[in-house]
Design an enzyme around this catalytic site. Structure first.
Site: not given
Length: 149
Positions: A58, A73
């Protein structure tokens, strides 16, 4: 010296203040920009050339030869997905070129899980005034997102 930081995903460029997470929206991680991604599966590209220093499904950090690090992110609370819906295309320690695919993901799947798919792109250890020329509106993966002076 100025570094051009590229959009890692296609979507709509927005300010970090629009990120629904106070750590990013308040600039606690650093200055930068965010992208509300297109809701279709796609590849996430490196925002700068350098070495992958941290790599999670992620999120990742690329550090350039000049020592500047950029954090990408993908979404909010996506660590809770434990990699589901993400596919790594490189390994930690690999060198990547700016615009090179790092991983693939499905923002619509993140949203369907009840999480925001908004992507934060942060200039680590930078002063707020060092980030300029932040894009607004539609961006394609690989377009310039901001400049880091």
């Amino acid at each position: 010296m100025t570094t051009a930081v590229l959009a890692p995903v296609a979507g709509t460029a927005v300010g970090l203040a629009a990120v629904p997470d106070p750590v990013f929206s308040a600039g606690l991680v650093g200055p930068g920009a965010a992208i509300d991604p297109a809701r279709r599966p796609g590849r996430v590209v490196a925002p700068i050339a350098g070495r992958i220093r941290k790599l999670h499904p992620h999120a990742f950090v690329v550090v350039g030869d000049d020592g500047r690090g950029v954090l990408v992110h993908l979404g909010i609370d996506t660590v809770q997905l434990r990699g589901e819906g993400f596919e790594l295309l490189v390994a930690e320690g690999d060198r990547v070129g700016a615009g090179q695919p790092v991983l693939s993901w499905n923002p619509a799947g993140v949203e369907a899980s009840g999480r925001s798919p908004v992507c934060s792109v942060v200039a680590l250890d930078a002063f707020a005034e060092a980030v300029t020329g932040i894009a607004a509106g539609a961006v394609a993966a690989g377009d310039e997102l901001f400049r880091w002076a």
